[in-house]
Write a protein that holds these residues in place. Structure first.
Motif, PDB file in Angstrom:
ATOM      1  N   GLY A  73      -3.903 -11.099  -1.382  1.00  0.00           N
ATOM      2  CA  GLY A  73      -4.189 -10.753   0.003  1.00  0.00           C
ATOM      3  C   GLY A  73      -4.358  -9.255   0.184  1.00  0.00           C
ATOM      4  N   ALA A  74      -3.499  -8.467  -0.463  1.00  0.00           N
ATOM      5  CA  ALA A  74      -3.590  -7.007  -0.367  1.00  0.00           C
ATOM      6  C   ALA A  74      -4.865  -6.491  -1.034  1.00  0.00           C
ATOM      7  CB  ALA A  74      -2.360  -6.368  -1.001  1.00  0.00           C
ATOM      8  N   LYS A  75      -5.208  -7.066  -2.188  1.00  0.00           N
ATOM      9  CA  LYS A  75      -6.406  -6.622  -2.896  1.00  0.00           C
ATOM     10  C   LYS A  75      -7.684  -7.062  -2.179  1.00  0.00           C
ATOM     11  CE  LYS A  75      -4.623  -4.348  -6.388  1.00  0.00           C
ATOM     12  NZ  LYS A  75      -4.838  -2.904  -6.525  1.00  0.00           N
ATOM     13  N   PHE A  76      -7.673  -8.275  -1.584  1.00  0.00           N
ATOM     14  CA  PHE A  76      -8.793  -8.692  -0.747  1.00  0.00           C
ATOM     15  C   PHE A  76      -9.000  -7.680   0.375  1.00  0.00           C
ATOM     16  CE2 PHE A  76      -9.074 -12.671  -2.846  1.00  0.00           C
ATOM     17  CZ  PHE A  76     -10.113 -13.426  -2.317  1.00  0.00           C
ATOM     18  N   ALA A  77      -7.893  -7.217   0.952  1.00  0.00           N
ATOM     19  CA  ALA A  77      -7.967  -6.241   2.040  1.00  0.00           C
ATOM     20  C   ALA A  77      -8.614  -4.943   1.576  1.00  0.00           C
ATOM     21  CB  ALA A  77      -6.570  -5.976   2.598  1.00  0.00           C
ATOM     22  N   VAL A  78      -8.258  -4.485   0.371  1.00  0.00           N
ATOM     23  CA  VAL A  78      -8.869  -3.266  -0.171  1.00  0.00           C
ATOM     24  C   VAL A  78     -10.372  -3.457  -0.344  1.00  0.00           C
ATOM     25  CG1 VAL A  78      -8.960  -1.700  -2.151  1.00  0.00           C
ATOM     26  CG2 VAL A  78      -6.751  -2.498  -1.300  1.00  0.00           C
ATOM     27  N   GLU A  79     -10.775  -4.637  -0.781  1.00  0.00           N
ATOM     28  CA  GLU A  79     -12.197  -4.916  -0.974  1.00  0.00           C
ATOM     29  C   GLU A  79     -12.947  -4.824   0.357  1.00  0.00           C
ATOM     30  OE1 GLU A  79     -14.094  -6.303  -3.789  1.00  0.00           O
ATOM     31  OE2 GLU A  79     -12.497  -5.828  -5.210  1.00  0.00           O
ATOM     32  N   GLY A  80     -12.417  -5.450   1.394  1.00  0.00           N
ATOM     33  CA  GLY A  80     -13.070  -5.404   2.697  1.00  0.00           C
ATOM     34  C   GLY A  80     -13.081  -4.002   3.279  1.00  0.00           C
ATOM     35  N   PHE A  81     -11.986  -3.298   3.121  1.00  0.00           N
ATOM     36  CA  PHE A  81     -11.855  -1.915   3.572  1.00  0.00           C
ATOM     37  C   PHE A  81     -12.924  -1.034   2.921  1.00  0.00           C
ATOM     38  CE2 PHE A  81      -9.843   2.184   2.265  1.00  0.00           C
ATOM     39  CZ  PHE A  81      -9.659   2.771   3.506  1.00  0.00           C
ATOM     40  N   THR A  82     -13.089  -1.184   1.613  1.00  0.00           N
ATOM     41  CA  THR A  82     -14.035  -0.348   0.874  1.00  0.00           C
ATOM     42  C   THR A  82     -15.475  -0.703   1.221  1.00  0.00           C
ATOM     43  OG1 THR A  82     -12.408  -0.331  -0.931  1.00  0.00           O
ATOM     44  CG2 THR A  82     -14.601   0.521  -1.424  1.00  0.00           C
TER      45      THR A  82
ATOM     46  N   TRP B 249       6.478  -4.588   1.200  1.00  0.00           N
ATOM     47  CA  TRP B 249       6.368  -3.678   0.052  1.00  0.00           C
ATOM     48  C   TRP B 249       5.064  -3.883  -0.700  1.00  0.00           C
ATOM     49  CZ3 TRP B 249       6.232  -5.262  -5.136  1.00  0.00           C
ATOM     50  CH2 TRP B 249       6.210  -4.212  -6.072  1.00  0.00           C
ATOM     51  N   VAL B 250       4.729  -5.143  -1.043  1.00  0.00           N
ATOM     52  CA  VAL B 250       3.533  -5.392  -1.851  1.00  0.00           C
ATOM     53  C   VAL B 250       2.276  -5.018  -1.080  1.00  0.00           C
ATOM     54  CG1 VAL B 250       3.176  -7.842  -1.222  1.00  0.00           C
ATOM     55  CG2 VAL B 250       2.462  -7.023  -3.465  1.00  0.00           C
ATOM     56  N   THR B 251       2.294  -5.189   0.236  1.00  0.00           N
ATOM     57  CA  THR B 251       1.148  -4.809   1.057  1.00  0.00           C
ATOM     58  C   THR B 251       1.065  -3.296   1.193  1.00  0.00           C
ATOM     59  OG1 THR B 251       1.434  -6.867   2.308  1.00  0.00           O
ATOM     60  CG2 THR B 251      -0.030  -5.214   3.257  1.00  0.00           C
ATOM     61  N   ASP B 252       2.207  -2.658   1.342  1.00  0.00           N
ATOM     62  CA  ASP B 252       2.254  -1.209   1.511  1.00  0.00           C
ATOM     63  C   ASP B 252       1.725  -0.499   0.272  1.00  0.00           C
ATOM     64  OD1 ASP B 252       2.750   1.078   2.944  1.00  0.00           O
ATOM     65  OD2 ASP B 252       4.887   1.149   2.507  1.00  0.00           O
ATOM     66  N   VAL B 253       2.199  -0.908  -0.889  1.00  0.00           N
ATOM     67  CA  VAL B 253       1.799  -0.242  -2.132  1.00  0.00           C
ATOM     68  C   VAL B 253       0.338  -0.496  -2.464  1.00  0.00           C
ATOM     69  CG1 VAL B 253       2.165  -0.170  -4.626  1.00  0.00           C
ATOM     70  CG2 VAL B 253       4.128  -0.243  -3.090  1.00  0.00           C
ATOM     71  N   ASN B 254      -0.093  -1.741  -2.329  1.00  0.00           N
ATOM     72  CA  ASN B 254      -1.423  -2.117  -2.806  1.00  0.00           C
ATOM     73  C   ASN B 254      -2.541  -1.938  -1.789  1.00  0.00           C
ATOM     74  OD1 ASN B 254      -0.952  -3.174  -5.593  1.00  0.00           O
ATOM     75  ND2 ASN B 254       0.465  -4.501  -4.494  1.00  0.00           N
ATOM     76  N   TYR B 255      -2.215  -1.927  -0.502  1.00  0.00           N
ATOM     77  CA  TYR B 255      -3.253  -1.799   0.513  1.00  0.00           C
ATOM     78  C   TYR B 255      -3.099  -0.546   1.370  1.00  0.00           C
ATOM     79  CZ  TYR B 255      -6.121  -2.841   4.634  1.00  0.00           C
ATOM     80  OH  TYR B 255      -7.025  -2.770   5.660  1.00  0.00           O
TER      81      TYR B 255
ATOM     82  N   HIS C  68     -16.466  11.018  -3.954  1.00  0.00           N
ATOM     83  CA  HIS C  68     -16.476   9.666  -4.531  1.00  0.00           C
ATOM     84  C   HIS C  68     -15.054   9.112  -4.487  1.00  0.00           C
ATOM     85  CE1 HIS C  68     -18.100   6.952  -8.058  1.00  0.00           C
ATOM     86  NE2 HIS C  68     -17.733   6.252  -6.993  1.00  0.00           N
ATOM     87  N   VAL C  69     -14.890   7.996  -3.812  1.00  0.00           N
ATOM     88  CA  VAL C  69     -13.606   7.300  -3.762  1.00  0.00           C
ATOM     89  C   VAL C  69     -13.713   6.055  -4.628  1.00  0.00           C
ATOM     90  CG1 VAL C  69     -11.912   6.123  -2.307  1.00  0.00           C
ATOM     91  CG2 VAL C  69     -13.111   8.149  -1.437  1.00  0.00           C
ATOM     92  N   ILE C  70     -12.872   5.983  -5.647  1.00  0.00           N
ATOM     93  CA  ILE C  70     -12.868   4.838  -6.564  1.00  0.00           C
ATOM     94  C   ILE C  70     -11.541   4.109  -6.398  1.00  0.00           C
ATOM     95  CG2 ILE C  70     -13.058   4.073  -8.959  1.00  0.00           C
ATOM     96  CD1 ILE C  70     -14.486   6.719  -9.581  1.00  0.00           C
ATOM     97  N   ASN C  71     -11.612   2.855  -6.019  1.00  0.00           N
ATOM     98  CA  ASN C  71     -10.417   2.045  -5.816  1.00  0.00           C
ATOM     99  C   ASN C  71     -10.282   1.025  -6.940  1.00  0.00           C
ATOM    100  OD1 ASN C  71      -9.850   3.376  -3.400  1.00  0.00           O
ATOM    101  ND2 ASN C  71     -11.100   1.957  -2.206  1.00  0.00           N
ATOM    102  N   VAL C  72      -9.165   1.073  -7.637  1.00  0.00           N
ATOM    103  CA  VAL C  72      -8.892   0.054  -8.655  1.00  0.00           C
ATOM    104  C   VAL C  72      -8.352  -1.162  -7.922  1.00  0.00           C
ATOM    105  CG1 VAL C  72      -7.586  -0.538 -10.724  1.00  0.00           C
ATOM    106  CG2 VAL C  72      -8.398   1.807 -10.398  1.00  0.00           C
ATOM    107  N   THR C  73      -9.150  -2.212  -7.877  1.00  0.00           N
ATOM    108  CA  THR C  73      -8.698  -3.439  -7.226  1.00  0.00           C
ATOM    109  C   THR C  73      -8.346  -4.440  -8.320  1.00  0.00           C
ATOM    110  OG1 THR C  73     -10.939  -4.334  -6.904  1.00  0.00           O
ATOM    111  CG2 THR C  73     -10.051  -2.920  -5.176  1.00  0.00           C
ATOM    112  N   SER C  74      -9.009  -5.584  -8.352  1.00  0.00           N
ATOM    113  CA  SER C  74      -8.636  -6.622  -9.312  1.00  0.00           C
ATOM    114  C   SER C  74      -9.578  -7.800  -9.122  1.00  0.00           C
ATOM    115  CB  SER C  74      -7.190  -7.064  -9.038  1.00  0.00           C
ATOM    116  OG  SER C  74      -6.864  -8.251  -9.722  1.00  0.00           O
ATOM    117  N   VAL C  75      -9.668  -8.662 -10.142  1.00  0.00           N
ATOM    118  CA  VAL C  75     -10.329  -9.942  -9.894  1.00  0.00           C
ATOM    119  C   VAL C  75      -9.568 -10.693  -8.801  1.00  0.00           C
ATOM    120  CG1 VAL C  75     -11.315 -10.144 -12.203  1.00  0.00           C
ATOM    121  CG2 VAL C  75      -9.053 -11.107 -11.760  1.00  0.00           C
ATOM    122  N   GLY C  76      -8.297 -10.330  -8.629  1.00  0.00           N
ATOM    123  CA  GLY C  76      -7.486 -10.905  -7.562  1.00  0.00           C
ATOM    124  C   GLY C  76      -7.895 -10.424  -6.184  1.00  0.00           C
ATOM    125  N   GLY C  77      -8.820  -9.481  -6.105  1.00  0.00           N
ATOM    126  CA  GLY C  77      -9.392  -9.069  -4.831  1.00  0.00           C
ATOM    127  C   GLY C  77     -10.608  -9.885  -4.463  1.00  0.00           C
ATOM    128  N   LEU C  78     -11.043 -10.734  -5.395  1.00  0.00           N
ATOM    129  CA  LEU C  78     -12.193 -11.609  -5.167  1.00  0.00           C
ATOM    130  C   LEU C  78     -11.837 -13.086  -5.268  1.00  0.00           C
ATOM    131  CD1 LEU C  78     -14.879  -9.688  -7.267  1.00  0.00           C
ATOM    132  CD2 LEU C  78     -14.908  -9.979  -4.792  1.00  0.00           C
TER     133      LEU C  78
END
Length: 287
Positions: free
Chosen positions: A153-162, A105-111, A132-142
């Motif tokens: 982990g999900a937010k790190f994934a969004v960072e790499g994806f973007t 669930w947490v991976t599905d929603v956030n990533y 323009h694609v703007i993704n709200v991530t988090s300091v938790g993505g870094l």
């Protein structure tokens, strides 16, 4: 020509505030949410201030829902200028005590939700050679943080994806990508995250981790009440940063939304604060 924006997760918090700010700035706003029964507050605001906002249903975990929403907008307006991937959910629980269902669930929603919506809008943006694609991530993505390993982990994934998309889609098709990285947000987000750790008896289901988790909660509460070191911003404060990013002709790849967030990530970002140098280096290596 008036620009339009599709925003996910607009029933509360950053999404709600972003919908209002973008409408006041002259955008046509498509404010989406999973559960339209939660739209009353936003609808009241639309009526009171005569805002150019249309509320639509969109569940980031459901491809059919996403495709229906994107098709509706493109048929009506012929384009989507900006996609704001805001929908997400906090999760503060140890890996050991997280069920397989919670992990998915947490991976599905956030990533995966970000992947789905981005994939849905890219063809139209690519055809238009703009967007323009703007993704709200988090300091938790870094920065990985205690009891947030699955969320981080999900937010790190969004960072790499973007980052990866920005390295070749941007120069080839004129589509911009940005990541907005808040610290804490003073909404129900954290409360909902911590609620996931409570068992059916209303007790903290942390077992052997209980003393560490208690220390974590005390620290979070202390930071929340500190005027000088609080990581918490209002949803509106974060939305204002998002609006500035969207209006920027040369937007940053990544931006923190507060001094606290900047300091939290400084060891990882100080040599390339907005991520531009790294993307340029990747392009030189591979393209």
């Amino acid at each position: 020509m008036k620009k339009n924006i599709l925003i996910t997760g607009t029933s509360t918090g950053v999404g709600f505030e972003s919908a209002i700010l973008f409408a006041k700035e002259g955008f046509k706003v498509y404010a989406s949410m999973r559960n339209l029964e939660k739209s009353n507050t936003l609808q009241q605001k639309i009526t009171e201030e005569n805002l150019n906002i249309e509320i639509i249903q969109l569940d980031v975990t459901d491809n059919n829902s996403i495709e229906k929403a994107v098709d509706y907008i493109t048929v009506k307006d012929g384009k989507i200028d900006v996609l704001l991937n805001n929908a997400g959910a906090g999760f503060a629980k140890t890996l050991e005590q997280s069920s397989e269902e919670e992990i998915k669930w947490v991976t599905d929603v956030n990533y995966f939700g970000v992947i789905r919506t981005t994939k849905a809008v890219l063809p139209k943006m690519r055809e238009a050679n703009t967007g323009h694609v703007i993704n709200v991530t988090s300091v938790g993505g870094l920065v990985g943080q205690p009891f947030n390993e699955l969320y981080c982990g999900a937010k790190f994934a969004v960072e790499g994806f973007t980052e990866a998309l920005a390295s070749y889609v941007s120069p080839s098709f004129g589509i911009k990508f940005s990541m907005v990285e808040p610290g804490g947000i003073a909404t129900s987000f954290m409360e909902n995250a911590v609620a996931k750790t409570v068992n059916n008896n209303g007790e903290m289901a942390t077992g052997d981790y209980a003393p560490i988790f208690q220390k974590y909660l005390e620290g979070a509460q202390s930071r929340a009440t500190s005027e000088n070191t609080s990581p918490y911003q209002t949803g509106k404060e974060v939305a204002e940063i998002i609006l500035e990013v969207a209006k920027n002709e040369n937007p940053p790849l990544r931006i923190r939304t507060s001094e606290w967030a900047e300091n939290m990530c400084n060891l990882k970002t100080k040599s390339d604060p907005d991520g531009t140098q790294l993307v340029n280096q990747v392009k030189e290596y591979f393209l």
